[in-house]
Scaffold this active site. Structure first.
Site, mmCIF file in Angstrom:
data_model
loop_
_atom_site.group_PDB
_atom_site.id
_atom_site.type_symbol
_atom_site.label_atom_id
_atom_site.label_comp_id
_atom_site.label_asym_id
_atom_site.label_seq_id
_atom_site.Cartn_x
_atom_site.Cartn_y
_atom_site.Cartn_z
ATOM 1 N N TYR A 65 0.784 -1.229 0.000
ATOM 2 C CA TYR A 65 0.000 0.000 0.000
ATOM 3 C C TYR A 65 0.822 1.288 0.000
ATOM 4 O O TYR A 65 0.278 2.360 -0.252
ATOM 5 C CB TYR A 65 -0.987 -0.028 1.165
ATOM 6 C CG TYR A 65 -2.071 -1.050 0.928
ATOM 7 C CD1 TYR A 65 -3.151 -0.757 0.115
ATOM 8 C CD2 TYR A 65 -1.988 -2.328 1.479
ATOM 9 C CE1 TYR A 65 -4.138 -1.695 -0.136
ATOM 10 C CE2 TYR A 65 -2.976 -3.280 1.230
ATOM 11 C CZ TYR A 65 -4.042 -2.959 0.414
ATOM 12 O OH TYR A 65 -4.998 -3.893 0.151
ATOM 13 N N PHE A 68 -9.720 -4.206 11.197
ATOM 14 C CA PHE A 68 -10.956 -4.171 10.403
ATOM 15 C C PHE A 68 -10.676 -4.565 8.959
ATOM 16 O O PHE A 68 -9.547 -4.621 8.526
ATOM 17 C CB PHE A 68 -11.622 -2.788 10.455
ATOM 18 C CG PHE A 68 -10.715 -1.631 10.151
ATOM 19 C CD1 PHE A 68 -10.465 -1.270 8.835
ATOM 20 C CD2 PHE A 68 -10.092 -0.914 11.170
ATOM 21 C CE1 PHE A 68 -9.632 -0.181 8.533
ATOM 22 C CE2 PHE A 68 -9.272 0.169 10.896
ATOM 23 C CZ PHE A 68 -9.036 0.526 9.574
#
Length: 421
Positions: free
Chosen positions: A127, A421
Site C-alpha cells: 500500500y 478491520f
C-alpha cells in the site's frame, strides 16, 4: 484515475451478490469457513460502500469495501474511510485491478467528505505505492505468570468479576468502556455498527483452537465498570505440571488503577504459565508498570496505515503540540489536488496547551518536502518527521524547520487501533 482494463468495469456490489463476493474473498485469502462459523459471525460489510470489478464475462474479478469510521487524531477526530476486504481472484491478478479499485476508493471517499483513509495491511509491501504511510505500531507481549507490577494507588479497592462471556449481556459494557478508555489516544477507532460489535464478541468453536470459550474479567468500582478483559485459556500440561497459556482477545481500562487491577488478575490465574496480550500501544500502561521489562517477549508490528486524501482538511482537523509556521511541499502522484505547497500556521494555544492551525495553499518557498506517504505516517503523531528525514524520506529545505515541524506534529500518546478491520 486509473481506468479499468479493457473489457472490465467497476460496479457497486449489492447484498444480492453476497455469494459471489464471498467466493472472491475465499479464493483471494485462501480460507473457507464452515457453516457453523458462518452462521455465528455476522457480515460486517456496508453494502452501499462495497465495490467490485467485473470481468468481461460479468463475474466478479476483484472486490473491496470500506467502513464509515471516525478516526481519532491529535486533539480531535475526522471522518475516515476504512478500506477493507480488498481481494482479487488468483486467476485475475497482474491486470491493474488493484490500481483501479484504489483510485475508485479514493474518489468515492472524497465524494463523501472523508479526508483520510485507513487500513490494516495484509501484506505491508503493497500500500505504500498508493500513498498509505505506516502511521502506528502495536506490540504484543508474552508475559510470564506472576510478573511483578509497580503499585498503583486505588487498585486494591477495585472489585473483580470473572465470567463466561455473554455477548448480549456484556456487549454494551465492552462498547462503553472501550470508547472511554481510548479518549485522547489517536487511532483508537471504535466499533460503531451493530455488525462490527457483534463480530468482535463472536466466539465460534473454530476460532478457539481447542481452548475454552471466551471469558470476561470486569473491574468495578462499586457497580461501575472501570475495565474489562476478554480472554481464553487452553489446557496444557508439561511433565505433569500445569502450563496453560492465557490468550487475550481484548482489554480496556479507564485509568491506571483499573489497568493495574486487570493485569494483576490476568497475570496470576491458577494453572497458567504465561499470558499472550492483545495488540497494545507501544506506551501502554502495562509496559510502564512491569518491574522487569526484560521478562516479556515482545512482538512489534505495523498497526494502522493512513492515506491523506485531502491535505487541507486533514491537517486542519488535528491539533498541534507546538507553535509552527512551515511550508510543506507535498508530492502526490495519485491525487493532484494534494500536490503542491501548503502553509501550516498555528494560532493561539488552547486551554489544553495545544494549537489549532490554518492550512492554506501557497506559492511561498517550501521549508520541508515530503511525499503524501510520509505525511500519512506522521499525521497521527506516532512517527517523527526528523527520523524520516534522517532516513532520507523527508527533505529539509530550510535549516531548523524540520526540528520545529517534528515537534508540532508529535503527540504525547502513541497512536494505536486496538482491533483490525
Amino acid at each position: 484515475m486509473t481506468a479499468a482494463p479493457a473489457g472490465y468495469r467497476v460496479v457497486e456490489v449489492p447484498e444480492a451478490r453476497k455469494a459471489e463476493l464471498l467466493d472472491v474473498d475465499h479464493l483471494a485469502f485462501a480460507f473457507e469457513p464452515d457453516a457453523e462459523t458462518s452462521a455465528q459471525v455476522p457480515m460486517t460489510l456496508e453494502w452501499d460502500r462495497t465495490v467490485g470489478v467485473e470481468a468481461p464475462d460479468g463475474t466478479l474479478a476483484a472486490v473491496h469495501g470500506s467502513f464509515r469510521l471516525v478516526l481519532p487524531v491529535p486533539g480531535g477526530a475526522v471522518p475516515c474511510a476504512g478500506l477493507t476486504w480488498v481481494g482479487t481472484r488468483p486467476d485475475q491478478r497482474r491486470r491493474g485491478l488493484l490500481s483501479t479499485m484504489i483510485d475508485t476508493h479514493f474518489a468515492r471517499s472524497l465524494a463523501r467528505d472523508e479526508p483520510v483513509s485507513a487500513l490494516y495491511a495484509a501484506e505491508p509491501g503493497i500500500y505504500g505505492r498508493f500513498g498509505y504511510g505506516s502511521a502506528a505500531t502495536n506490540v504484543r507481549l508474552t508475559v510470564p505468570r506472576g510478573a511483578a507490577l509497580r503499585p498503583v494507588p486505588g487498585s486494591d479497592a477495585l472489585a473483580v468479576r470473572f465470567e463466561k462471556l455473554d455477548a448480549d449481556g456484556h456487549g454494551p459494557l465492552v462498547q462503553r468502556v472501550h470508547a472511554a478508555a481510548g479518549s485522547g489516544r489517536p487511532g483508537w477507532i471504535t466499533r460503531d455498527t451493530d455488525a462490527l460489535r457483534r463480530k468482535h464478541l463472536a466466539d465460534p468453536p473454530a476460532w478457539r483452537d481447542g481452548a475454552e470459550p471466551l471469558r470476561v474479567v470486569t473491574v468495578l468500582a462499586g457497580d461501575e465498570p472501570r475495565g474489562y478483559a476478554l480472554l481464553r485459556r487452553k489446557e496444557t500440561w508439561t511433565d505433569g505440571q500445569p502450563a496453560m497459556v492465557v490468550r487475550m482477545h481484548d482489554l480496556a481500562a479507564l485509568d491506571a488503577a483499573a489497568a493495574h487491577r486487570l493485569w494483576s488478575v490476568v497475570l496470576d490465574l491458577d494453572l497458567t504459565s504465561a499470558v499472550e496480550t492483545p495488540m497494545l500501544a507501544p506506551d501502554d500502561e502495562l509496559l510502564q508498570l512491569l518491574v522487569d521489562p526484560r521478562g516479556p517477549r515482545p512482538r512489534v508490528a505495523d498497526n494502522l496505515w493512513l492515506r491523506v486524501l485531502d491535505v487541507r482538511a486533514a491537517l486542519a482537523a488535528r491539533r498541534w503540540s507546538a507553535p509552527v509556521d512551515v511550508v510543506l511541499d507535498v508530492q502526490d502522484a495519485r491525487l493532484p489536488a494534494n500536490a503542491g505547497r501548503w502553509r501550516v500556521t498555528t494560532g493561539e494555544p488552547g486551554p489544553d496547551g495545544t494549537w489549532d492551525a490554518r492550512v492554506e495553499p501557497t506559492h511561498e518557498p517550501a521549508d520541508v518536502a515530503l511525499d503524501v506517504r510520509e505525511l500519512g505516517a506522521v499525521y497521527l503523531g506516532g512517527r517523527s518527521l526528523g527520523a524520516l528525514g534522517r532516513a532520507g524520506l523527508v527533505t529539509e529545505l530550510v535549516p531548523g524547520t524540520l526540528h520545529r515541524a517534528s515537534a508540532a506534529f508529535g503527540w504525547p500518546l502513541a497512536p494505536v487501533c486496538s482491533w483490525a478491520f
